[in-house]
Design a protein around this motif. Structure first.
Motif, PDB file in Angstrom:
ATOM      1  N   ALA A   1      45.938  48.485  49.703  1.00  0.00           N
ATOM      2  CA  ALA A   1      45.217  47.364  50.306  1.00  0.00           C
ATOM      3  C   ALA A   1      46.198  46.227  50.542  1.00  0.00           C
ATOM      4  O   ALA A   1      47.320  46.218  50.016  1.00  0.00           O
ATOM      5  N   ALA A   2      45.763  45.239  51.328  1.00  0.00           N
ATOM      6  CA  ALA A   2      46.652  44.135  51.668  1.00  0.00           C
ATOM      7  C   ALA A   2      45.842  42.878  51.946  1.00  0.00           C
ATOM      8  O   ALA A   2      44.654  42.942  52.282  1.00  0.00           O
ATOM      9  N   ALA A   3      46.510  41.743  51.794  1.00  0.00           N
ATOM     10  CA  ALA A   3      45.934  40.473  52.224  1.00  0.00           C
ATOM     11  C   ALA A   3      46.236  40.274  53.703  1.00  0.00           C
ATOM     12  O   ALA A   3      47.115  40.937  54.266  1.00  0.00           O
ATOM     13  N   ASP A   4      45.494  39.367  54.326  1.00  0.00           N
ATOM     14  CA  ASP A   4      45.687  39.031  55.728  1.00  0.00           C
ATOM     15  C   ASP A   4      45.954  37.530  55.808  1.00  0.00           C
ATOM     16  O   ASP A   4      45.100  36.735  55.401  1.00  0.00           O
ATOM     17  N   PRO A   5      47.125  37.108  56.301  1.00  0.00           N
ATOM     18  CA  PRO A   5      47.438  35.670  56.311  1.00  0.00           C
ATOM     19  C   PRO A   5      46.500  34.840  57.174  1.00  0.00           C
ATOM     20  O   PRO A   5      46.421  33.621  57.014  1.00  0.00           O
ATOM     21  N   LYS A   6      45.761  35.489  58.072  1.00  0.00           N
ATOM     22  CA  LYS A   6      44.880  34.753  58.979  1.00  0.00           C
ATOM     23  C   LYS A   6      43.458  34.602  58.445  1.00  0.00           C
ATOM     24  O   LYS A   6      42.661  33.835  58.994  1.00  0.00           O
ATOM     25  N   ARG A   7      43.127  35.348  57.400  1.00  0.00           N
ATOM     26  CA  ARG A   7      41.767  35.286  56.872  1.00  0.00           C
ATOM     27  C   ARG A   7      41.799  35.688  55.398  1.00  0.00           C
ATOM     28  O   ARG A   7      42.409  36.681  55.027  1.00  0.00           O
ATOM     29  N   PRO A   8      41.110  34.915  54.529  1.00  0.00           N
ATOM     30  CA  PRO A   8      41.134  35.221  53.092  1.00  0.00           C
ATOM     31  C   PRO A   8      40.482  36.567  52.801  1.00  0.00           C
ATOM     32  O   PRO A   8      39.668  37.079  53.556  1.00  0.00           O
ATOM     33  N   GLY A   9      40.841  37.125  51.659  1.00  0.00           N
ATOM     34  CA  GLY A   9      40.251  38.384  51.239  1.00  0.00           C
ATOM     35  C   GLY A   9      41.281  39.484  51.170  1.00  0.00           C
ATOM     36  O   GLY A   9      42.480  39.272  51.388  1.00  0.00           O
ATOM     37  N   VAL A  10      40.802  40.685  50.844  1.00  0.00           N
ATOM     38  CA  VAL A  10      41.663  41.864  50.739  1.00  0.00           C
ATOM     39  C   VAL A  10      41.064  42.961  51.602  1.00  0.00           C
ATOM     40  O   VAL A  10      39.845  43.165  51.623  1.00  0.00           O
ATOM     41  N   TYR A  11      41.946  43.683  52.307  1.00  0.00           N
ATOM     42  CA  TYR A  11      41.527  44.629  53.329  1.00  0.00           C
ATOM     43  C   TYR A  11      42.212  45.982  53.143  1.00  0.00           C
ATOM     44  O   TYR A  11      43.353  46.052  52.684  1.00  0.00           O
ATOM     45  N   ILE A  12      41.489  47.023  53.528  1.00  0.00           N
ATOM     46  CA  ILE A  12      42.066  48.361  53.673  1.00  0.00           C
ATOM     47  C   ILE A  12      42.018  48.642  55.171  1.00  0.00           C
ATOM     48  O   ILE A  12      40.947  48.901  55.728  1.00  0.00           O
ATOM     49  N   GLY A  13      43.155  48.547  55.811  1.00  0.00           N
ATOM     50  CA  GLY A  13      43.145  48.582  57.274  1.00  0.00           C
ATOM     51  C   GLY A  13      42.366  47.388  57.796  1.00  0.00           C
ATOM     52  O   GLY A  13      42.621  46.240  57.420  1.00  0.00           O
ATOM     53  N   GLU A  14      41.358  47.651  58.621  1.00  0.00           N
ATOM     54  CA  GLU A  14      40.512  46.585  59.166  1.00  0.00           C
ATOM     55  C   GLU A  14      39.239  46.386  58.364  1.00  0.00           C
ATOM     56  O   GLU A  14      38.430  45.515  58.691  1.00  0.00           O
ATOM     57  N   GLN A  15      39.043  47.173  57.327  1.00  0.00           N
ATOM     58  CA  GLN A  15      37.835  47.067  56.507  1.00  0.00           C
ATOM     59  C   GLN A  15      38.072  46.137  55.324  1.00  0.00           C
ATOM     60  O   GLN A  15      39.111  46.209  54.662  1.00  0.00           O
TER      61      GLN A  15
END
Length: 206
Positions: A115-129
């Protein structure tokens, strides 16, 4: 850092307890992590817009004072409230957010989930989910609210909202990637261990 397991608890009284804890604390108050599971509820943050609740249902909507927009909490989701002294850390808000995101990412990695963070939006994502949401409030020099990690829950209520204000955001959970799915208590143990490491001030910071 003290870890408090509150079990299944209604959202509204938990929210009131967070505010009361924050108002009463002083420089000597020990930081706490509250581990909670909520009955079904939508929470609308300070930036929330009514149109992000797509249609009505019997799930209550609670207006709250964290950042962000609308999200859903329900059984099978692990919620951790970070009741911590912000001044004690001498760090930025971004540092606190990254500590939460990194703790979630490290927990998921223990189950073989990348999983990864996205610098443009808070939270943690697996791909786009999206698998975990964050929302914080800093008041009187202290942090409260925290994070929600989807473990093994009914995700369909997320279809009633634009999660965190993003139309069409797909949600996922640990149960979609790991079988048998670990228990909420097991995941909580791993996550709070990472949070304690990430959020405890180092001696050089005091």
């Amino acid at each position: 850092m003290k870890i408090i397991h509150k079990g299944l608890a209604d959202y509204a009284p938990t929210f009131e307890a967070m505010k009361a804890f924050n108002a009463a604390r002083d420089e000597n108050t020990e930081d706490e992590l509250w581990v909670v599971e909520h009955p079904p509820v939508f929470t609308q943050g300070l930036a929330g817009k009514p149109e992000h609740l797509l249609f009505g249902s019997d799930i209550p909507v609670v207006q709250i004072d964290r950042g962000g927009q609308i999200t859903y909490h329900g059984p099978g989701q692990l919620v951790v409230y970070t009741m911590i002294d912000f001044k004690r850390r001498k760090k930025s808000v971004r540092h606190i957010v990254s500590a939460l995101e990194n703790s979630i990412i490290a927990t998921l990695a223990e189950y073989g989930i990348t999983a990864a963070a996205d610098p443009k939006r808070p939270g943690v994502y697996i791909g786009e989910q999206k698998i975990a949401s964050l929302g914080l409030r800093i008041k009187n020099g202290s942090v409260y609210h925290g994070l929600a990690l989807n473990v093994n829950m009914d995700l369909t209520p997320f279809h009633q909202i634009n999660p965190c204000g993003y139309a069409g955001m797909e949600m996922t959970q640990i149960a979609d990637w790991v079988q048998p799915c670990p228990t909420l208590d097991e995941v909580a143990g791993k996550l709070t261990a990472h949070l304690s490491t990430q959020l405890t001030p180092k001696e050089t910071e005091s």
